[in-house]
Design a protein around this motif. Structure first.
Motif, PDB file in Angstrom:
ATOM      1  N   ARG A 250       0.369  -1.282   0.119  1.00 43.29           N
ATOM      2  CA  ARG A 250       0.588  -0.219  -0.220  1.00 43.29           C
ATOM      3  C   ARG A 250       1.125   0.805   0.474  1.00 43.29           C
ATOM      4  NH1 ARG A 250      -2.946   1.804   3.946  1.00 43.29           N
ATOM      5  NH2 ARG A 250      -4.265   2.337   3.056  1.00 43.29           N
ATOM      6  N   GLY A 251       1.504   1.106   1.086  1.00 38.16           N
ATOM      7  CA  GLY A 251       2.492   2.634   0.475  1.00 38.16           C
ATOM      8  C   GLY A 251       2.550   3.550   1.251  1.00 38.16           C
ATOM      9  N   ARG A 252       1.502   3.556   2.403  1.00 32.90           N
ATOM     10  CA  ARG A 252       1.203   4.192   3.261  1.00 32.90           C
ATOM     11  C   ARG A 252       1.284   4.227   4.755  1.00 32.90           C
ATOM     12  NH1 ARG A 252      -4.760   6.465   2.570  1.00 32.90           N
ATOM     13  NH2 ARG A 252      -3.379   8.072   2.860  1.00 32.90           N
ATOM     14  N   SER A 253       1.797   5.089   5.975  1.00 32.06           N
ATOM     15  CA  SER A 253       2.402   4.817   7.294  1.00 32.06           C
ATOM     16  C   SER A 253       1.421   3.829   7.757  1.00 32.06           C
ATOM     17  CB  SER A 253       3.179   5.920   7.189  1.00 32.06           C
ATOM     18  OG  SER A 253       3.760   6.586   6.757  1.00 32.06           O
ATOM     19  N   ALA A 254       2.154   3.070   8.680  1.00 40.92           N
ATOM     20  CA  ALA A 254       1.085   2.430   9.771  1.00 40.92           C
ATOM     21  C   ALA A 254       1.862   2.774  10.673  1.00 40.92           C
ATOM     22  CB  ALA A 254       0.102   0.891   8.320  1.00 40.92           C
ATOM     23  N   VAL A 255       0.939   2.002  11.751  1.00 43.72           N
ATOM     24  CA  VAL A 255       1.062   1.577  13.199  1.00 43.72           C
ATOM     25  C   VAL A 255       0.457   0.044  13.289  1.00 43.72           C
ATOM     26  CG1 VAL A 255       0.927   2.174  15.472  1.00 43.72           C
ATOM     27  CG2 VAL A 255       1.511   3.448  14.147  1.00 43.72           C
ATOM     28  N   ILE A 256       1.300  -0.896  13.935  1.00 48.18           N
ATOM     29  CA  ILE A 256       1.086  -2.775  14.262  1.00 48.18           C
ATOM     30  C   ILE A 256       1.249  -2.377  15.482  1.00 48.18           C
ATOM     31  CG2 ILE A 256       0.831  -4.646  13.377  1.00 48.18           C
ATOM     32  CD1 ILE A 256       2.245  -3.756  10.971  1.00 48.18           C
ATOM     33  N   CYS A 257       0.594  -2.770  16.035  1.00 46.49           N
ATOM     34  CA  CYS A 257       0.732  -3.488  17.389  1.00 46.49           C
ATOM     35  C   CYS A 257       0.279  -4.059  17.800  1.00 46.49           C
ATOM     36  CB  CYS A 257      -0.598  -2.247  18.727  1.00 46.49           C
ATOM     37  SG  CYS A 257       0.078  -2.829  20.332  1.00 46.49           S
ATOM     38  N   SER A 258       1.828  -5.567  19.010  1.00 42.57           N
ATOM     39  CA  SER A 258       1.182  -6.918  18.700  1.00 42.57           C
ATOM     40  C   SER A 258       2.420  -7.298  19.792  1.00 42.57           C
ATOM     41  CB  SER A 258       1.837  -7.140  18.043  1.00 42.57           C
ATOM     42  OG  SER A 258       1.584  -8.683  17.756  1.00 42.57           O
ATOM     43  N   HIS A 259       2.873  -8.320  20.130  1.00 47.58           N
ATOM     44  CA  HIS A 259       3.354  -8.845  21.820  1.00 47.58           C
ATOM     45  C   HIS A 259       4.472  -9.087  21.115  1.00 47.58           C
ATOM     46  CE1 HIS A 259      -1.192  -9.631  22.667  1.00 47.58           C
ATOM     47  NE2 HIS A 259      -1.298  -9.552  21.220  1.00 47.58           N
ATOM     48  N   LEU A 260       5.617  -9.101  22.275  1.00 49.24           N
ATOM     49  CA  LEU A 260       6.866  -9.866  22.169  1.00 49.24           C
ATOM     50  C   LEU A 260       7.053 -10.897  21.184  1.00 49.24           C
ATOM     51  CD1 LEU A 260       9.594  -8.174  23.372  1.00 49.24           C
ATOM     52  CD2 LEU A 260       9.610  -9.648  25.283  1.00 49.24           C
ATOM     53  N   PRO A 261       6.637 -12.168  21.618  1.00 51.64           N
ATOM     54  CA  PRO A 261       6.535 -13.370  20.548  1.00 51.64           C
ATOM     55  C   PRO A 261       6.766 -13.074  19.728  1.00 51.64           C
ATOM     56  CG  PRO A 261       6.250 -13.792  22.869  1.00 51.64           C
ATOM     57  CD  PRO A 261       5.758 -12.540  22.840  1.00 51.64           C
ATOM     58  N   VAL A 262       5.541 -12.077  18.951  1.00 50.56           N
ATOM     59  CA  VAL A 262       5.342 -12.002  17.710  1.00 50.56           C
ATOM     60  C   VAL A 262       6.030 -10.749  17.291  1.00 50.56           C
ATOM     61  CG1 VAL A 262       3.223 -11.732  15.975  1.00 50.56           C
ATOM     62  CG2 VAL A 262       2.855 -12.734  18.582  1.00 50.56           C
ATOM     63  N   LEU A 263       6.778  -9.824  17.243  1.00 49.48           N
ATOM     64  CA  LEU A 263       7.504  -8.754  17.055  1.00 49.48           C
ATOM     65  C   LEU A 263       8.224  -9.564  16.087  1.00 49.48           C
ATOM     66  CD1 LEU A 263       7.075  -6.561  19.922  1.00 49.48           C
ATOM     67  CD2 LEU A 263       5.910  -6.566  17.779  1.00 49.48           C
ATOM     68  N   PRO A 264       9.004 -10.475  16.320  1.00 48.67           N
ATOM     69  CA  PRO A 264       9.907 -10.700  15.773  1.00 48.67           C
ATOM     70  C   PRO A 264      10.133 -11.282  14.290  1.00 48.67           C
ATOM     71  CG  PRO A 264      11.253 -11.688  17.760  1.00 48.67           C
ATOM     72  CD  PRO A 264       9.195 -10.839  17.604  1.00 48.67           C
ATOM     73  N   ASP A 265       9.029 -12.014  14.349  1.00 53.62           N
ATOM     74  CA  ASP A 265       8.532 -12.409  13.146  1.00 53.62           C
ATOM     75  C   ASP A 265       7.793 -11.518  12.251  1.00 53.62           C
ATOM     76  OD1 ASP A 265       8.851 -15.304  13.426  1.00 53.62           O
ATOM     77  OD2 ASP A 265       7.281 -15.548  14.313  1.00 53.62           O
ATOM     78  N   LEU A 266       7.368  -9.957  12.462  1.00 52.83           N
ATOM     79  CA  LEU A 266       6.622  -9.187  12.535  1.00 52.83           C
ATOM     80  C   LEU A 266       7.926  -8.299  11.419  1.00 52.83           C
ATOM     81  CD1 LEU A 266       3.336  -7.805  14.548  1.00 52.83           C
ATOM     82  CD2 LEU A 266       3.701  -9.309  13.240  1.00 52.83           C
ATOM     83  N   ALA A 267       8.960  -8.548  12.415  1.00 53.91           N
ATOM     84  CA  ALA A 267      10.305  -7.813  11.582  1.00 53.91           C
ATOM     85  C   ALA A 267      10.620  -8.545  10.930  1.00 53.91           C
ATOM     86  CB  ALA A 267      10.764  -7.282  12.767  1.00 53.91           C
ATOM     87  N   ARG A 268      10.396  -9.672  10.615  1.00 55.72           N
ATOM     88  CA  ARG A 268      11.432 -10.144   9.737  1.00 55.72           C
ATOM     89  C   ARG A 268      10.362 -10.334   7.919  1.00 55.72           C
ATOM     90  NH1 ARG A 268      11.663 -14.786  12.265  1.00 55.72           N
ATOM     91  NH2 ARG A 268      13.446 -14.091  13.702  1.00 55.72           N
TER      92      ARG A 268
END
Length: 317
Positions: A250-268
């Motif tokens: 989409r190329g539009r700025s976004a905020v994503i709120c999640s949990h500590l165990p999930v964040l490494p996979d989101l960053a990956r």
């Protein structure tokens, strides 16, 4: 310990159509009256203020421009005349034609004049070596056409109540009083990056973390089961990958709120969706305390160019 003074600023930029029909990159310089110098908008943090908030506020106060933050340009350090060090964090900041026309700037006791100059001529006009080095970083983004950016901010939920007999269900745990204060502190900081969408795990503690931001910027929170820890525990990240790919596309700025165990996979997944090189920076950006967040910057026109920069904030409270 030597005194440290923290400040924040921006390099405002815009593209202007020349008589020959070409787009020319322009940057905004300020002429300060007292110092008799030429530099970029910047200023010291107010008590309790974050770097991103200060950059937006100081740019507005010195130039009359209401901007949001683009790609991070890093920090510059220089010695103060009376001793100590000044540390200034900078961002690029695009100025749309509408924003430029709405500027409320008037010459004053601090800023004598504003000057839009061609980027090709700006470096020689700057008064300080540190500003010239900063401008070189800016131009390394400008040269390959990567200035037009968007950001994806990963947020770990604020401090939540422990599981108890009164609330034995993990995903229903609410924030503590301290967590609620963290959530309200987060909102204006995250607004500095002008998010257009807010995504959250369906867990109560995540929804309560982004609720103040949603109210502040008048956006709905998009609840996503695939961002929850319960979903992550099941081990199938197909829907999570699809969501992150959609956000990047989409190329539009976004905020994503999640949990500590999930964040490494989101960053990956952000790394994979943008064709970025792997590295420890990805893991470091996901290692967040409660209410901490990391901002990933991408090119809007060339998202496959990879992650342009990451800035991480362990929220102070």
């Amino acid at each position: 310990m030597a005194k440290q003074v923290f400040a924040a600023g921006t390099i405002p930029w815009r593209r202007v159509r020349t008589p020959s029909g070409k787009d020319e990159l322009m940057v905004l310089l300020i002429h300060r009256r007292k110092q008799r110098d030429v530099s970029f908008p910047k200023g010291k943090l107010d008590p309790g203020e974050s770097m991103p908030q200060a950059a937006v506020r100081e740019t507005r106060e010195e130039t009359g421009l209401r901007i949001s933050l683009g790609a991070t340009l890093g920090t510059i350090h220089y010695e103060l005349p009376g001793g100590g060090t000044k540390i200034v964090q900078y961002w690029s900041a695009e100025v749309s034609p509408k924003t430029a026309l709405a500027s409320t700037f008037k010459p004053n006791s601090e800023v004598q004049a504003l000057e839009w100059v061609a980027a090709s001529a700006a470096r020689d006009l700057l008064s300080y070596d540190a500003d010239r080095e900063l401008f070189d970083v800016f131009m390394r983004l400008a040269a390959p056409g990567l200035l037009d950016t968007f950001s994806v901010t990963l947020v770990r939920h604020a401090k939540a109540q422990a599981r108890s007999e009164d609330q034995p269900v993990d995903h229903l745990r609410p924030l503590t009083e301290g967590g609620d204060r963290q959530a309200h502190t987060l909102a204006p900081i995250l607004r500095s990056f002008a998010p257009k969408r807010i995504y959250s795990s369906t867990a109560t503690r995540c929804l309560e973390t982004v609720a103040p931001l949603a109210e502040l910027i008048k956006k709905d929170v998009r609840e996503q089961e695939c961002l929850s820890q319960d979903f992550w525990d099941e081990g199938d990240l197909t829907l999570t990958r699809r969501l992150i790919g959609k956000v990047v596309t989409r190329g539009r700025s976004a905020v994503i709120c999640s949990h500590l165990p999930v964040l490494p996979d989101l960053a990956r997944e952000l790394m994979l969706a943008s064709g970025s090189l792997p590295g420890e920076y990805v893991e470091d950006a996901a290692r967040l305390p409660p209410a901490g967040f990391s901002v990933f910057h991408f090119s809007r026109s060339r998202p496959g160019a990879g992650i342009l920069g990451v800035e991480t904030y362990p929220l102070k409270h």
